[in-house]
Design a protein around this motif. Structure first.
Motif, mmCIF file in Angstrom:
data_model
loop_
_atom_site.group_PDB
_atom_site.id
_atom_site.type_symbol
_atom_site.label_atom_id
_atom_site.label_comp_id
_atom_site.label_asym_id
_atom_site.label_seq_id
_atom_site.Cartn_x
_atom_site.Cartn_y
_atom_site.Cartn_z
ATOM 1 N N GLU A 272 30.099 51.782 46.984
ATOM 2 C CA GLU A 272 31.388 51.982 47.660
ATOM 3 C C GLU A 272 32.574 51.974 46.691
ATOM 4 N N LYS A 273 32.624 51.012 45.810
ATOM 5 C CA LYS A 273 33.749 50.926 44.869
ATOM 6 C C LYS A 273 33.806 52.176 43.999
ATOM 7 N N SER A 274 32.658 52.539 43.454
ATOM 8 C CA SER A 274 32.604 53.723 42.588
ATOM 9 C C SER A 274 33.066 54.955 43.339
ATOM 10 N N LEU A 275 32.596 55.097 44.566
ATOM 11 C CA LEU A 275 32.978 56.257 45.364
ATOM 12 C C LEU A 275 34.495 56.271 45.581
ATOM 13 N N TYR A 276 35.049 55.103 45.822
ATOM 14 C CA TYR A 276 36.489 55.021 46.058
ATOM 15 C C TYR A 276 37.260 55.445 44.811
ATOM 16 N N TYR A 277 36.836 54.966 43.630
ATOM 17 C CA TYR A 277 37.565 55.314 42.409
ATOM 18 C C TYR A 277 37.483 56.812 42.130
ATOM 19 N N VAL A 278 36.323 57.381 42.379
ATOM 20 C CA VAL A 278 36.169 58.825 42.161
ATOM 21 C C VAL A 278 37.034 59.596 43.154
ATOM 22 N N ALA A 279 36.977 59.204 44.426
ATOM 23 C CA ALA A 279 37.782 59.886 45.442
ATOM 24 C C ALA A 279 39.265 59.727 45.130
ATOM 25 N N LYS A 280 39.627 58.555 44.698
ATOM 26 C CA LYS A 280 41.033 58.283 44.376
ATOM 27 C C LYS A 280 41.496 59.155 43.206
ATOM 28 N N SER A 281 40.608 59.402 42.270
ATOM 29 C CA SER A 281 40.990 60.203 41.107
ATOM 30 C C SER A 281 41.265 61.645 41.504
ATOM 31 N N ILE A 282 40.674 62.086 42.604
ATOM 32 C CA ILE A 282 40.871 63.466 43.036
ATOM 33 C C ILE A 282 41.966 63.550 44.096
ATOM 34 N N TRP B 144 23.854 61.401 42.890
ATOM 35 C CA TRP B 144 23.729 62.435 43.942
ATOM 36 C C TRP B 144 24.837 62.284 44.977
ATOM 37 N N LEU B 145 25.063 61.079 45.427
ATOM 38 C CA LEU B 145 26.090 60.825 46.435
ATOM 39 C C LEU B 145 27.480 61.119 45.866
ATOM 40 N N THR B 146 27.674 60.773 44.592
ATOM 41 C CA THR B 146 28.972 61.042 43.961
ATOM 42 C C THR B 146 29.233 62.537 43.895
ATOM 43 N N ARG B 147 28.207 63.285 43.597
ATOM 44 C CA ARG B 147 28.357 64.741 43.536
ATOM 45 C C ARG B 147 28.780 65.297 44.898
ATOM 46 N N ILE B 148 28.152 64.791 45.951
ATOM 47 C CA ILE B 148 28.519 65.227 47.311
ATOM 48 C C ILE B 148 29.968 64.856 47.598
ATOM 49 N N LEU B 149 30.343 63.661 47.184
ATOM 50 C CA LEU B 149 31.716 63.209 47.418
ATOM 51 C C LEU B 149 32.721 64.085 46.675
ATOM 52 N N ILE B 150 32.423 64.424 45.440
ATOM 53 C CA ILE B 150 33.328 65.274 44.656
ATOM 54 C C ILE B 150 33.532 66.607 45.359
#
Lengths: 161, 364
Positions: free
Chosen positions: A14-24, A58-64
């Motif tokens: 969750e944290k990682s996903l948030y930071y990646v989403a936040k960066s975009i 894999w999940l991060t790629r989907i999120l991006i």
């Protein structure tokens, strides 16, 4: 992978996903929407996950993908200048000084920066996620480092990272 | 001066974001099968100021080289020009160049086509040199499903076998135009650097695309609704041996980069690709001197091409991001590979400028 394992994986990331989403996206409400959509989409596409060890990647790629879709949609509704003004206002909330400076980088720099320096993805992985070349990612990392170095040194007294 | 401790600098996940995650988890069910995030195809924009400096006179040397490859002289042959969109992607090479590259087999308009799930994919152009393969696909569909998403899966099988990474590295693919509304027509490009270590110069490549994603209701401000077209599109495209178009300069020339002497060992130039080889020990010294304790991702900007000049000193190609780097341990070389934005005549290049300081290396 069953639903329980999927859920555990999502919460662990969750944290990682948030930071990646936040960066975009930078806007927390958009981040929440993107993460929600990504989780639902990932669950429906579990058959495309080849190895469970790479679940987070894999999940991060989907999120991006989800984030860029939303970003494109936002930019099509308002002018770029209006959009950036809105985004900069949104990012002056509870962020710390350093992360706030990262978020001020141009999108093409801050996304690879977050993926590499904060989330630890290799250059090759990032290139695959963003559908571009390793050389381009290296260029962006180089420029983001230089930009951030100047800002951090000048404003916050940081030396390196 | 302090160093960054990311553990303490990163914010916590806001409560509303966490709540959304929990809501998504609670909502997981079989009904979610309708949704699929799929491929967001982002094209790297090189931001090059492209200009066509390839006048008619300058085409002659490459034309001659291509004729040598072909084994004939070219007089009035009915040779097909490139697909217009492909020509645009490479800054509109002169007609003679297009014709001769097609005649030599290193550019082709295959028109190979496959249809599945109401979507037709046609290979309309291939362009190659010894180290790079570019493919342009024209995609049409019965329903408006093209443009807002992309193909999630893509594989290049050399001579019909294996996966992309067996032969290629630094591969990108994308719809050529970013749009907010779907249509029934789009172009999709594939750009791949061949792995120098495999030295593959094969006869064909099989392109396999899978799972087309697209989005609707983008105007409702909620990110749209994701859809997927489950399909499999496979095309086998003939290729040619393009090794005869590469020119190599063995230089062993020392230049000063950021005050450090670095030996440029060799430059290899093909119409679409440039490789610059440096002495690996000199590079290590440069990195140590300029960058200190460098991480694996360090980008040595001094060593990258900023301009290619012709023999008159005119700019032919300007500042392009690298495709990738590699180390040749046998030769003790550190090498940058660059995919060029236009078609270059290796016979007409006179010099290369390196880095922001534009350090000049003559190419005699």
């Amino acid at each position: 992978m069953d639903k329980e394992e999927f859920t555990k994986g999502v919460l662990a990331a969750e944290k990682s996903l948030y930071y990646v989403a936040k960066s975009i996206l930078r806007n927390d409400e958009d981040c929440a929407d993107a993460m929600q959509n990504a989780i639902l989409s990932a669950y429906s596409s579990l058959h495309t996950l080849r190895q469970e060890a790479y679940f987070k990647t894999w999940l991060t790629r989907i999120l991006i993908n989800e984030c860029y879709k939303m970003l494109r949609d936002r930019k099509s509704e308002i002018s770029y200048e209006e959009y950036m003004e809105h985004e900069e206002a949104e990012t002056s909330g509870a962020d710390t000084g350093v992360f706030d400076e990262v978020l001020k980088l141009a999108e093409q720099y801050r996304v690879p920066f977050v993926l590499h320096y904060i989330e630890g993805y290799q250059v090759k992985e990032i290139a695959e996620m963003l559908h571009t070349t390793e050389g381009s990612i290296k260029t962006r990392l180089y420029r983001s480092r230089n930009l951030l170095k100047k800002r951090l040194k000048g404003e916050l007294g940081y030396e390196a990272y | 001066m302090k160093r960054i401790d990311w553990e303490n600098e990163l914010p916590d996940v806001p409560e509303k974001v966490h709540a959304s995650v929990l809501a998504a988890i609670e909502g997981l069910s079989a009904e979610n099968r309708e949704l699929h995030t799929g491929g967001e195809n982002m094209r790297e924009d090189n931001n090059l100021k492209r200009k066509n400096v390839w006048g008619k006179k300058k085409t002659l040397a490459l034309v001659a080289a291509l004729a040598a490859v072909l084994g004939t002289t070219v007089v009035g042959a009915e040779i097909l020009h490139w697909n217009d969109r492909a020509a645009e992607e490479f800054d509109h090479p002169a007609s003679e160049v297009q014709e001769q590259m097609t005649a030599a087999g290193v550019a082709a308009t295959p028109q190979a086509s496959v249809t599945d799930a109401g979507v037709t994919v046609t290979a309309v152009q291939t362009i190659q040199d010894e180290y790079r393969l570019y493919i342009l696909l024209e995609v049409t569909s019965e329903e408006a499903v093209l443009g807002t998403g992309g193909f999630d899966e893509m594989n290049l099988a050399a001579d019909g076998q294996g996966t992309t990474s067996d032969v290629f590295n630094n591969v990108g693919w994308s719809f050529a135009d970013q749009v907010t509304e779907n249509s029934t027509h789009a172009y999709c490009w594939i750009d791949a650097m061949k792995d120098h270590d495999t030295a593959w110069n094969g006869e064909s490549v099989t392109v396999t695309l899978g799972t087309l994603s697209y989005y609707t209701e983008l105007d409702k401000g909620n990110g749209g609704v994701a859809h997927v077209v489950d399909g499999n599109w496979e095309l086998t495209l003939p290729l040619s041996d393009a090794s005869g178009l590469t020119r190599t300069w063995d230089l062993d020339t020392e230049v000063m980069l950021s005050g450090v002497p670095v030996t440029v060992r060799r430059v290899e130039l093909s119409p679409l690709t440039l490789s610059i080889s440096y002495d690996d020990e000199d590079v290590n010294e440069l990195v140590k001197t300029v960058y200190g304790d460098a991480e694996e991702d360090i980008f040595i900007s001094e060593m990258l091409m900023s301009e290619l000049l012709d023999s008159d000193g005119n700019t032919i190609e300007k500042g392009h991001d690298a495709f990738g780097e590699r180390i040749d341990t046998e030769r003790g070389e550190y090498i940058w590979d660059v995919g060029l934005a236009s078609v270059v005549d290796p016979e007409k290049v006179g010099a290369i400028l390196l880095g922001e300081d534009k350090v000049k290396v003559e190419l005699p």
